[in-house]
Design a protein around this motif. Structure first.
Motif, PDB file in Angstrom:
ATOM      1  N   SER A  96     -60.351 -31.032  47.615  1.00  0.00           N
ATOM      2  CA  SER A  96     -60.444 -31.945  49.660  1.00  0.00           C
ATOM      3  C   SER A  96     -59.702 -33.511  50.015  1.00  0.00           C
ATOM      4  O   SER A  96     -60.470 -34.417  49.107  1.00  0.00           O
ATOM      5  N   PHE A  97     -59.767 -33.090  51.107  1.00  0.00           N
ATOM      6  CA  PHE A  97     -59.365 -35.287  51.522  1.00  0.00           C
ATOM      7  C   PHE A  97     -60.680 -35.423  51.634  1.00  0.00           C
ATOM      8  O   PHE A  97     -61.990 -34.943  53.030  1.00  0.00           O
ATOM      9  N   ASP A  98     -60.597 -36.410  51.139  1.00  0.00           N
ATOM     10  CA  ASP A  98     -62.259 -37.873  52.467  1.00  0.00           C
ATOM     11  C   ASP A  98     -61.524 -38.439  53.603  1.00  0.00           C
ATOM     12  O   ASP A  98     -60.863 -38.825  52.880  1.00  0.00           O
ATOM     13  N   VAL A  99     -62.596 -38.114  54.298  1.00  0.00           N
ATOM     14  CA  VAL A  99     -62.251 -38.578  55.752  1.00  0.00           C
ATOM     15  C   VAL A  99     -62.564 -40.567  55.416  1.00  0.00           C
ATOM     16  O   VAL A  99     -61.907 -41.027  56.309  1.00  0.00           O
ATOM     17  N   LYS A 100     -63.371 -40.762  54.714  1.00  0.00           N
ATOM     18  CA  LYS A 100     -63.154 -42.150  54.512  1.00  0.00           C
ATOM     19  C   LYS A 100     -61.680 -43.185  53.357  1.00  0.00           C
ATOM     20  O   LYS A 100     -61.686 -43.941  54.184  1.00  0.00           O
ATOM     21  N   TYR A 114     -50.690 -39.354  45.061  1.00  0.00           N
ATOM     22  CA  TYR A 114     -51.107 -39.047  43.529  1.00  0.00           C
ATOM     23  C   TYR A 114     -52.151 -38.334  43.319  1.00  0.00           C
ATOM     24  O   TYR A 114     -53.170 -37.244  42.813  1.00  0.00           O
ATOM     25  N   LYS A 115     -52.854 -38.886  44.964  1.00  0.00           N
ATOM     26  CA  LYS A 115     -54.383 -38.634  44.251  1.00  0.00           C
ATOM     27  C   LYS A 115     -54.537 -37.055  44.760  1.00  0.00           C
ATOM     28  O   LYS A 115     -55.175 -36.147  44.471  1.00  0.00           O
ATOM     29  N   TYR A 116     -53.834 -36.571  45.800  1.00  0.00           N
ATOM     30  CA  TYR A 116     -54.187 -35.351  46.190  1.00  0.00           C
ATOM     31  C   TYR A 116     -53.244 -34.593  46.047  1.00  0.00           C
ATOM     32  O   TYR A 116     -52.975 -33.157  46.542  1.00  0.00           O
ATOM     33  N   SER A 117     -52.344 -34.742  45.696  1.00  0.00           N
ATOM     34  CA  SER A 117     -51.049 -33.700  45.537  1.00  0.00           C
ATOM     35  C   SER A 117     -51.272 -32.845  44.690  1.00  0.00           C
ATOM     36  O   SER A 117     -51.002 -31.587  44.465  1.00  0.00           O
ATOM     37  N   GLU A 118     -52.280 -33.256  43.631  1.00  0.00           N
ATOM     38  CA  GLU A 118     -52.664 -31.378  42.528  1.00  0.00           C
ATOM     39  C   GLU A 118     -53.400 -31.294  43.089  1.00  0.00           C
ATOM     40  O   GLU A 118     -54.188 -30.915  44.340  1.00  0.00           O
ATOM     41  N   VAL A 119     -52.904 -29.743  43.162  1.00  0.00           N
ATOM     42  CA  VAL A 119     -53.445 -28.345  43.421  1.00  0.00           C
ATOM     43  C   VAL A 119     -54.690 -27.949  42.399  1.00  0.00           C
ATOM     44  O   VAL A 119     -54.512 -27.923  41.694  1.00  0.00           O
ATOM     45  N   ILE A 120     -55.843 -28.182  42.949  1.00  0.00           N
ATOM     46  CA  ILE A 120     -56.247 -27.390  41.785  1.00  0.00           C
ATOM     47  C   ILE A 120     -57.567 -26.325  42.341  1.00  0.00           C
ATOM     48  O   ILE A 120     -57.724 -26.528  43.378  1.00  0.00           O
ATOM     49  N   ASP A 121     -57.387 -25.208  40.962  1.00  0.00           N
ATOM     50  CA  ASP A 121     -57.399 -23.811  41.435  1.00  0.00           C
ATOM     51  C   ASP A 121     -59.062 -23.226  40.568  1.00  0.00           C
ATOM     52  O   ASP A 121     -58.444 -22.937  39.866  1.00  0.00           O
ATOM     53  N   ARG A 122     -59.895 -23.972  40.390  1.00  0.00           N
ATOM     54  CA  ARG A 122     -60.734 -23.999  39.715  1.00  0.00           C
ATOM     55  C   ARG A 122     -61.232 -22.914  40.033  1.00  0.00           C
ATOM     56  O   ARG A 122     -61.131 -21.791  41.187  1.00  0.00           O
ATOM     57  N   GLU A 123     -61.869 -22.023  39.167  1.00  0.00           N
ATOM     58  CA  GLU A 123     -63.240 -20.641  39.353  1.00  0.00           C
ATOM     59  C   GLU A 123     -63.893 -20.541  40.393  1.00  0.00           C
ATOM     60  O   GLU A 123     -64.621 -21.918  40.615  1.00  0.00           O
ATOM     61  N   SER A 124     -63.765 -19.638  41.062  1.00  0.00           N
ATOM     62  CA  SER A 124     -64.527 -20.235  42.975  1.00  0.00           C
ATOM     63  C   SER A 124     -64.311 -18.440  42.373  1.00  0.00           C
ATOM     64  O   SER A 124     -64.900 -17.344  42.350  1.00  0.00           O
ATOM     65  N   ALA A 125     -65.259 -18.258  44.490  1.00  0.00           N
ATOM     66  CA  ALA A 125     -65.668 -16.816  44.549  1.00  0.00           C
ATOM     67  C   ALA A 125     -64.398 -15.800  44.059  1.00  0.00           C
ATOM     68  O   ALA A 125     -64.847 -14.054  43.516  1.00  0.00           O
ATOM     69  N   TYR A 126     -63.044 -15.202  44.282  1.00  0.00           N
ATOM     70  CA  TYR A 126     -61.635 -14.873  44.290  1.00  0.00           C
ATOM     71  C   TYR A 126     -62.525 -14.352  42.815  1.00  0.00           C
ATOM     72  O   TYR A 126     -62.448 -13.385  41.960  1.00  0.00           O
ATOM     73  N   GLU A 127     -62.198 -15.077  41.330  1.00  0.00           N
ATOM     74  CA  GLU A 127     -62.261 -15.144  39.929  1.00  0.00           C
ATOM     75  C   GLU A 127     -63.863 -14.462  39.643  1.00  0.00           C
ATOM     76  O   GLU A 127     -63.852 -12.973  38.611  1.00  0.00           O
TER      77      GLU A 127
END
Length: 503
Positions: A227-231, A430-443
């Protein structure tokens, strides 16, 4: 006192300011630029929001660029929605031009070419710092309003969120939300119904169709982690210049649902994150929304209501919102009424409808003894605009037809090489380029469904085995017809034998 001198005093007294300010340009009278009659806006009033309007080619984007430059110089961060793709030039100094020098000579301001610190952002497939948000961050109320759901459907969304919270099912992306909707009316129907009440299959189907609509417009790229941090929008560089974040949206014009979804979530996140500030000496962040009609034209009543509420409330957080569009009528009246600063470039009257629109636009500005606003709106040249701002006390300043100053940065886009170099040197990229797909509702739900299916399969095998055993037992107790005959004969023979022995 002659008319020109009276006008000069009228402008300079009306636009005098004790605090810090930015200068738009110099006022004009009867088509002539009045040197040193500067039209200024106090920094402390920029959280009262504003409008930059005008026909295509009249200089709206350049006015936006001038404001962004001057805010950056004052140490104020800026966020720009770059839908036409012509704002990346802020990163390079202007090459200069004879006409620019002539313009600034007439205004009475020196011209200096400068570049400004910019950060390139993206919510689509374009290169840049990736902006994402999770479904959970939207929450059930905001998500329901964006999807334009009925009261019943909104209730179901609230139940879904509650169930996921209670069962530790993270809702991160669209596939999570689609999976829980399907689960609620299939494998998990009895479980959810017992605890939270009945969920209609027809309603979940309608919600799912709305989700698919956003998905088809590129929502799969926007929803998710990190998630992008608006700060990160509120930063300055080593020279204490406010960083200008340029959000690339050139491929988003045919995706208004995604754009309005992003904008509303961003404003809601800023409002919930930033501390109360009240009326400070300068804004914390100024946001320019180009092609603002894309937010409003397909918005539902519920969504418009949400936008209007945020516009009213977000100023207390020190946030200024500026809507950039062709005609003021593109912005809803309730929002328009909240805008304290207006920069109106020329409007063109080709039809009777256009002339009516111009008359309505003229009514947004205070009366002036020096201008016939209806007529003048069609006669303004490129880079000229009617300006009306609020002074430090919140009182509208005199209406001024203004020769706008030229941008200090390049009035053109960056080359592909320049853009790549800019993105490659970005810390946020580089802070936000990585796509994180951790275990969530789908899995988690897939595992749960798989476990349910396995359990059902085992139960079914047990039932089949039980049926088979009962059939075998039943067969063993039923006598074969041949055996019946043999047994009967043996019995008869035995009986007869006994009788014979008795006789």
């Amino acid at each position: 006192m002659d008319r020109k001198k009276a006008f000069f005093n009228h402008i300079t007294e009306g636009y005098s300011t004790k605090g810090d300010f930015i200068t738009f340009g110099s006022a004009m009278l009867d088509g002539e630029t009045i040197k040193d009659a500067f039209v200024k806006v106090p920094l402390k009033t920029l959280n009262r929001h504003g409008l930059i309007a005008g026909a295509t080619g009249t200089g709206k984007t350049k006015s936006l660029q001038v404001m962004a430059e001057n805010l950056s110089e004052k140490g104020i961060p800026v966020l720009l929605m770059d839908i036409k793709g012509d704002l990346s030039g802020l990163a390079m100094p202007s090459p200069g031009h004879r006409k620019i020098d002539e313009r600034h000579e007439a205004i009475g301001l020196p011209f200096e070419a400068k570049k400004f610190p910019i950060e390139v952002l993206s919510i689509s497939e374009q290169e840049g710092v990736r902006l994402r948000a999770t479904i959970s961050e939207f929450g059930p109320v905001l998500l329901s309003r964006i999807l334009d759901l009925t009261e019943t459907q909104s209730g179901i969304v609230s139940i879904i969120f509650k169930y996921c919270d209670d069962n530790k099912l993270p809702l991160l992306d669209l596939k999570d939300f689609k999976k829980i909707l399907q689960y609620a009316t299939a494998e998990g129907k009895e479980e959810i119904q017992a605890e939270y009440g009945r969920i209609s299959t027809a309603s979940t189907g309608a919600i799912l169709r709305k989700i698919v609509e956003i998905d088809q417009q590129g929502g799969d790229l926007f929803f998710g982690e990190r998630s992008f941090d608006v700060k990160d929008l509120v930063r300055t560089d080593s020279d204490r210049k406010g960083i200008i974040s340029v959000l690339r949206l050139t491929d988003i014009q045919d995706k208004p649902k995604l754009f309005s979804t992003f904008m509303l979530q961003l404003l809601a996140e800023i409002y919930s994150t930033f501390p109360e500030q009240g009326d400070s000496e300068k804004p914390e962040l100024v946001i320019f929304i180009d092609e603002a009609h894309l937010i409003f034209e397909e918005a539902s009543k519920a969504l418009l209501s949400q936008i209007e509420s945020i516009v009213k409330l977000i100023r207390s957080k020190g946030i200024g919102l500026f809507f950039v569009t062709q005609n003021p009528k593109d912005v809803p009246e309730d929002v328009l009424a909240q805008l304290g600063l207006k920069v109106q470039h020329a409007l063109r009257a080709f039809t009777a409808k256009d002339r009516k629109a111009i008359k309505l636009a003229a009514e947004n500005y205070p009366d002036s003894e020096y201008y016939d606003v209806d007529e003048s709106l069609t006669q303004l040249g490129i880079g000229e605009a009617f300006v009306s701002v609020l002074n430090e006390k919140g009182i509208p300043t005199p209406l001024a037809a203004t020769m706008m100053r030229a941008p200090m940065s390049r009035m053109d886009i960056l080359s592909d090489r320049e853009l790549k170099e800019l993105i490659d040197t970005s810390r946020l990229y580089y802070k936000y380029s990585e796509v994180i797909d951790r275990e969530s509702a789908y899995e988690i739900l897939n595992e749960k469904i798989e476990a349910i299916n396995k359990k059902e399969a085992i139960e079914e095998k047990k039932q089949q085995a039980s049926k088979s055993t009962r059939r075998s037992a039943s067969k063993s107790t039923r006598m074969n017809p041949i055996l019946k005959v043999v047994t009967s004969a043996t019995f008869i023979r035995g009986v007869l034998g006994i009788l014979k022995r008795v006789i």
